[in-house]
Design a protein around this motif. Structure first.
Motif, PDB file in Angstrom:
ATOM      1  N   MET A   1      -2.145   8.178   2.803  1.00 46.45           N
ATOM      2  CA  MET A   1      -2.125   6.760   2.424  1.00 46.45           C
ATOM      3  C   MET A   1      -3.461   6.096   2.762  1.00 46.45           C
ATOM      4  O   MET A   1      -3.956   5.268   1.975  1.00 46.45           O
ATOM      5  CB  MET A   1      -0.981   6.043   3.147  1.00 46.45           C
ATOM      6  CG  MET A   1       0.392   6.454   2.607  1.00 46.45           C
ATOM      7  SD  MET A   1       1.767   5.927   3.634  1.00 46.45           S
ATOM      8  CE  MET A   1       1.600   4.174   3.588  1.00 46.45           C
ATOM      9  N   LYS A   2      -4.059   6.468   3.882  1.00 43.35           N
ATOM     10  CA  LYS A   2      -5.364   5.898   4.254  1.00 43.35           C
ATOM     11  C   LYS A   2      -6.438   6.337   3.265  1.00 43.35           C
ATOM     12  O   LYS A   2      -7.312   5.556   2.897  1.00 43.35           O
ATOM     13  CB  LYS A   2      -5.736   6.301   5.685  1.00 43.35           C
ATOM     14  CG  LYS A   2      -4.996   5.536   6.751  1.00 43.35           C
ATOM     15  CD  LYS A   2      -5.451   5.926   8.124  1.00 43.35           C
ATOM     16  CE  LYS A   2      -4.730   5.113   9.186  1.00 43.35           C
ATOM     17  NZ  LYS A   2      -5.176   5.484  10.550  1.00 43.35           N
ATOM     18  N   GLU A   3      -6.366   7.601   2.844  1.00 42.82           N
ATOM     19  CA  GLU A   3      -7.359   8.101   1.865  1.00 42.82           C
ATOM     20  C   GLU A   3      -7.198   7.398   0.528  1.00 42.82           C
ATOM     21  O   GLU A   3      -8.186   7.086  -0.128  1.00 42.82           O
ATOM     22  CB  GLU A   3      -7.207   9.618   1.710  1.00 42.82           C
ATOM     23  CG  GLU A   3      -7.675  10.405   2.895  1.00 42.82           C
ATOM     24  CD  GLU A   3      -7.382  11.884   2.784  1.00 42.82           C
ATOM     25  OE1 GLU A   3      -6.778  12.327   1.768  1.00 42.82           O
ATOM     26  OE2 GLU A   3      -7.731  12.634   3.717  1.00 42.82           O
ATOM     27  N   GLU A   4      -5.954   7.153   0.115  1.00 43.73           N
ATOM     28  CA  GLU A   4      -5.695   6.481  -1.151  1.00 43.73           C
ATOM     29  C   GLU A   4      -6.159   5.029  -1.143  1.00 43.73           C
ATOM     30  O   GLU A   4      -6.564   4.482  -2.162  1.00 43.73           O
ATOM     31  CB  GLU A   4      -4.207   6.531  -1.495  1.00 43.73           C
ATOM     32  CG  GLU A   4      -3.721   7.905  -1.869  1.00 43.73           C
ATOM     33  CD  GLU A   4      -2.218   7.946  -2.061  1.00 43.73           C
ATOM     34  OE1 GLU A   4      -1.550   6.898  -1.907  1.00 43.73           O
ATOM     35  OE2 GLU A   4      -1.680   9.026  -2.356  1.00 43.73           O
ATOM     36  N   SER A   5      -6.081   4.396   0.021  1.00 44.80           N
ATOM     37  CA  SER A   5      -6.423   2.971   0.092  1.00 44.80           C
ATOM     38  C   SER A   5      -7.936   2.726   0.147  1.00 44.80           C
ATOM     39  O   SER A   5      -8.377   1.593   0.084  1.00 44.80           O
ATOM     40  CB  SER A   5      -5.755   2.320   1.289  1.00 44.80           C
ATOM     41  OG  SER A   5      -6.290   2.824   2.502  1.00 44.80           O
ATOM     42  N   LYS A   6      -8.715   3.778   0.297  1.00 40.86           N
ATOM     43  CA  LYS A   6     -10.193   3.610   0.352  1.00 40.86           C
ATOM     44  C   LYS A   6     -10.779   3.327  -0.987  1.00 40.86           C
ATOM     45  O   LYS A   6     -10.449   3.501  -2.015  1.00 40.86           O
ATOM     46  CB  LYS A   6     -10.845   4.857   0.945  1.00 40.86           C
ATOM     47  CG  LYS A   6     -10.577   4.978   2.450  1.00 40.86           C
ATOM     48  CD  LYS A   6     -11.267   6.164   2.999  1.00 40.86           C
ATOM     49  CE  LYS A   6     -10.966   6.315   4.475  1.00 40.86           C
ATOM     50  NZ  LYS A   6     -11.605   7.463   5.057  1.00 40.86           N
TER      51      LYS A   6
ATOM     52  N   LYS B   1      -1.851  -4.022   1.957  1.00 40.08           N
ATOM     53  CA  LYS B   1      -2.280  -2.621   1.836  1.00 40.08           C
ATOM     54  C   LYS B   1      -1.978  -1.809   3.085  1.00 40.08           C
ATOM     55  O   LYS B   1      -1.708  -0.622   3.008  1.00 40.08           O
ATOM     56  CB  LYS B   1      -3.782  -2.549   1.557  1.00 40.08           C
ATOM     57  CG  LYS B   1      -4.173  -3.006   0.175  1.00 40.08           C
ATOM     58  CD  LYS B   1      -5.660  -2.847  -0.045  1.00 40.08           C
ATOM     59  CE  LYS B   1      -6.053  -3.274  -1.443  1.00 40.08           C
ATOM     60  NZ  LYS B   1      -7.499  -3.115  -1.665  1.00 40.08           N
ATOM     61  N   THR B   2      -2.047  -2.441   4.245  1.00 40.70           N
ATOM     62  CA  THR B   2      -1.862  -1.694   5.485  1.00 40.70           C
ATOM     63  C   THR B   2      -0.468  -1.818   6.085  1.00 40.70           C
ATOM     64  O   THR B   2      -0.157  -1.134   7.050  1.00 40.70           O
ATOM     65  CB  THR B   2      -2.890  -2.156   6.539  1.00 40.70           C
ATOM     66  OG1 THR B   2      -2.684  -3.539   6.784  1.00 40.70           O
ATOM     67  CG2 THR B   2      -4.299  -1.892   6.085  1.00 40.70           C
ATOM     68  N   GLU B   3       0.385  -2.658   5.504  1.00 36.84           N
ATOM     69  CA  GLU B   3       1.716  -2.865   6.064  1.00 36.84           C
ATOM     70  C   GLU B   3       2.510  -1.561   6.128  1.00 36.84           C
ATOM     71  O   GLU B   3       3.109  -1.232   7.155  1.00 36.84           O
ATOM     72  CB  GLU B   3       2.478  -3.902   5.245  1.00 36.84           C
ATOM     73  CG  GLU B   3       3.865  -4.173   5.777  1.00 36.84           C
ATOM     74  CD  GLU B   3       4.612  -5.195   4.954  1.00 36.84           C
ATOM     75  OE1 GLU B   3       5.710  -5.562   5.384  1.00 36.84           O
ATOM     76  OE2 GLU B   3       4.125  -5.612   3.898  1.00 36.84           O
ATOM     77  N   ARG B   4       2.502  -0.812   5.052  1.00 33.41           N
ATOM     78  CA  ARG B   4       3.273   0.438   5.006  1.00 33.41           C
ATOM     79  C   ARG B   4       2.709   1.455   6.000  1.00 33.41           C
ATOM     80  O   ARG B   4       3.464   2.140   6.691  1.00 33.41           O
ATOM     81  CB  ARG B   4       3.255   1.004   3.585  1.00 33.41           C
ATOM     82  CG  ARG B   4       4.206   2.137   3.372  1.00 33.41           C
ATOM     83  CD  ARG B   4       4.373   2.448   1.906  1.00 33.41           C
ATOM     84  NE  ARG B   4       5.281   3.556   1.748  1.00 33.41           N
ATOM     85  CZ  ARG B   4       5.123   4.523   0.870  1.00 33.41           C
ATOM     86  NH1 ARG B   4       4.108   4.482   0.033  1.00 33.41           N
ATOM     87  NH2 ARG B   4       5.988   5.502   0.795  1.00 33.41           N
ATOM     88  N   ILE B   5       1.387   1.523   6.093  1.00 34.28           N
ATOM     89  CA  ILE B   5       0.750   2.454   7.036  1.00 34.28           C
ATOM     90  C   ILE B   5       1.163   2.094   8.462  1.00 34.28           C
ATOM     91  O   ILE B   5       1.531   2.976   9.245  1.00 34.28           O
ATOM     92  CB  ILE B   5      -0.784   2.419   6.877  1.00 34.28           C
ATOM     93  CG1 ILE B   5      -1.193   2.999   5.524  1.00 34.28           C
ATOM     94  CG2 ILE B   5      -1.469   3.170   8.013  1.00 34.28           C
ATOM     95  CD1 ILE B   5      -2.662   2.815   5.185  1.00 34.28           C
TER      96      ILE B   5
END
Length: 174
Positions: free
Chosen positions: A169-174, A122-126
């Motif tokens: 992307m951070k908002e979407e991953s929450k 989930k965080t790789e792209r960020i």
């Protein structure tokens, strides 16, 4: 597999010794391994002793003439000499205090002082975008230093776009 020494506990240590071309293998528990280490057995070992050669490559004195081994942590009072003996730091401030001596050691042992392990999917792209932003910021500083203001403006815009993507992307991953 049971310890070949005490025959009571689970074997967790694998020892291999090569004597005159003949290999001897033993599987022992950590308690027996510790006992063997204190008895200076031919199988004795210590991670600290293994790494001590790296410590000994440090310079012997600092600029002010004080011995590095006598350098102390201002928070817990631990001496660098104690860290060299035990391989353990006393507190979080020790990392900062002894950083000039520890970082070259870590680089020699691990080949780098930056973690390069796996990243959660989930965080790789960020993180990839964040690294790109760091790279662009460095290029932006160079462009400003060289007075290339048009290039600097383009880099600033790219940084802004990537930062917005990261926020979304951070908002979407929450």
């Amino acid at each position: 597999m049971l310890c070949q020494q005490c025959k009571q506990r689970k074997a967790t240590v694998h020892l291999k010794e090569n004597i005159q071309g003949q290999t001897n293998e033993r599987f022992i528990c950590d308690i027996c391994a510790e006992k063997m280490n204190h008895l200076n057995s031919p199988f004795s070992f210590s991670v600290h002793n293994l790494l001590s050669s790296y410590f000994d490559q440090e310079p012997k004195a600092e600029k002010d003439g004080a011995a590095i081994g006598e350098k102390a942590c201002p928070q817990c009072g631990q001496l660098y000499r104690h860290y060299k003996e035990t391989g353990l730091l006393g507190c979080a401030k020790c990392y900062e205090t002894f950083r000039p001596m520890i970082m070259p050691l870590i680089r020699r042992i691990q080949g780098s002082n930056q973690h390069v392990g796996k990243v959660p999917a989930k965080t790789e792209r960020i993180q990839r975008f964040q690294r790109r932003v760091q790279h662009l910021r460095s290029a932006l500083k160079d462009a400003i230093r060289k007075e290339e203001y048009e290039k600097a403006a383009e880099l600033r815009d790219q940084i802004s776009q990537l930062e917005n993507k990261v926020v979304h992307m951070k908002e979407e991953s929450k």
